[in-house]
Design an enzyme around this catalytic site. Structure first.
Site, mmCIF file in Angstrom:
data_model
loop_
_atom_site.group_PDB
_atom_site.id
_atom_site.type_symbol
_atom_site.label_atom_id
_atom_site.label_comp_id
_atom_site.label_asym_id
_atom_site.label_seq_id
_atom_site.Cartn_x
_atom_site.Cartn_y
_atom_site.Cartn_z
ATOM 1 N N TYR A 51 40.526 15.374 -17.087
ATOM 2 C CA TYR A 51 39.221 16.013 -16.998
ATOM 3 C C TYR A 51 39.102 17.113 -18.049
ATOM 4 C CZ TYR A 51 38.985 13.799 -12.352
ATOM 5 O OH TYR A 51 38.986 12.908 -11.301
ATOM 6 N N GLY A 198 33.164 9.875 -4.434
ATOM 7 C CA GLY A 198 31.806 9.336 -4.584
ATOM 8 C C GLY A 198 31.081 9.155 -3.282
ATOM 9 N N PRO A 199 31.236 10.067 -2.315
ATOM 10 C CA PRO A 199 30.656 9.851 -0.987
ATOM 11 C C PRO A 199 29.136 9.805 -0.950
ATOM 12 C CG PRO A 199 31.451 12.118 -1.199
ATOM 13 C CD PRO A 199 31.945 11.374 -2.393
ATOM 14 N N ALA A 201 27.256 8.457 -3.386
ATOM 15 C CA ALA A 201 26.765 7.366 -4.242
ATOM 16 C C ALA A 201 25.936 7.904 -5.408
ATOM 17 C CB ALA A 201 25.955 6.354 -3.428
ATOM 18 N N GLY A 203 24.644 10.648 -5.743
ATOM 19 C CA GLY A 203 23.529 11.486 -5.304
ATOM 20 C C GLY A 203 22.423 10.714 -4.615
ATOM 21 N N LEU A 205 22.482 9.269 -1.871
ATOM 22 C CA LEU A 205 22.501 9.490 -0.423
ATOM 23 C C LEU A 205 22.361 10.969 -0.084
ATOM 24 C CD1 LEU A 205 25.358 7.012 0.579
ATOM 25 C CD2 LEU A 205 22.886 6.614 0.622
#
Length: 306
Positions: A51, A198-199, A201, A203, A205
């Site tokens: 990163y 990535g909970p 998706a 953004g 969700l």
């Protein structure tokens, strides 16, 4: 903040945790987000040596000075790069991993890493050699536990069979239900935890989901068409209410499966962090609501890396 055990280890991670890739390069801004997350009860920070080509680790290393004992630190290796130069190459060799960990420790300003992860991986890697590197680092006390970051079923199965990983980081959300095909149950049966990235998706969700979907799903998303994503994002807002925000709903869905130890969300602002922290004040997901979400979305099958 509830905590869940990471595999069979002595590490207990907060149910929601901070993925640091999106923090940016402003040290003061990044520190403000990290401090607020820790103050709210988040105890796991996730980064990687790749990163910002090492800069993200440096920023975190400075931000956590004086608070190291308050948190669990996870980083990743396997990408060969030179700081200050663009480009990288995949290198899961033992020699690279054992060199990379020392570089990460220096940038993070710490003597040990709580969770060291392979940042990717293919079935053609020298997997036994990679495992040997992690095992030696654990014996040397430079890392406490190790895991992999992969969505590839064939790679995951190899590490489940051959290694002592305590975790697998993978993309998992209500729109990307590929892990439900069998991988989640496999990991649960082997007492290996999932770190779900990535909970939200991308953004779609979140509370701004419909606007985000218009921008990011023009070509669809996985097996969903653009129109399907828009419909889901609109109905998603209807499922959310004053008892749980759209983001809290997304986080709660993932945490419903017992294999999941934590959801790792990114935040580039205090506002985004606060939206995810709303999970702490939301009501638990009911069985009925969980089933509504599954009816709204659809299971998806991995097409590659079987």
């Amino acid at each position: 903040m509830n905590k869940r055990q990471l595999g069979t280890s002595n590490l207990y991670v907060s149910e929601i945790s901070l993925g640091c890739m999106s923090l940016g390069q402003d040290k003061h801004h990044a520190k403000s987000i990290i401090d607020k997350a820790l103050d709210a009860g988040i105890n796991y920070l996730d980064t990687a040596d790749l990163y910002d080509f090492g800069m993200n680790e440096e920023i975190i290393g400075e931000a956590i000075q004086g608070r190291r004992e308050d948190l669990l630190l996870g980083t990743k290796a396997g990408n060969h790069f030179k700081q200050g130069e663009e480009g990288w190459s995949w290198d899961p060799s033992k020699s690279h991993i054992k060199t990379a960990v020392k570089d990460s420790l220096q940038r993070l300003k710490t003597d040990y890493i709580d969770l060291y992860q392979l940042h990717g991986g293919t079935i053609d890697d020298p997997i036994n050699e990679t495992i040997e590197a992690f095992e030696e680092l654990k014996q040397e006390g430079l890392i406490r536990e190790y895991g992999i970051s992969s969505i590839r079923p064939n790679v995951i199965r190899e590490y489940v069979e051959k290694s002592n990983i305590v975790s697998v980081m993978m993309q998992y959300n209500a729109l990307d239900r590929r892990p439900e095909e069998g991988i989640l149950d496999l990991l649960k049966d082997n007492q290996i935890s999932v770190l779900a990235r990535g909970p939200l998706a991308k953004g779609m969700l979140s509370s701004e989901g419909k606007e985000v979907a218009r921008m990011k799903a023009k070509d669809g998303f996985l097996d969903y068409s653009y129109d399907e994503v828009l419909t889901i994002s609109e109905k998603w807002q209807q499922l959310a209410n004053d008892k749980r925000s759209a983001s809290a709903l997304a986080l709660g869905y993932i945490l419903h499966h017992p294999a999941v130890a934590t959801t790792v969300f990114g935040a580039s602002s205090i506002e985004q962090l606060n939206e995810n922290l709303s999970y702490l004040e939301s009501l638990p997901l009911t069985k009925h609501l969980y089933e509504d979400i599954q009816a709204l979305t659809k299971p998806i099958t991995y097409q590659k890396h079987r």
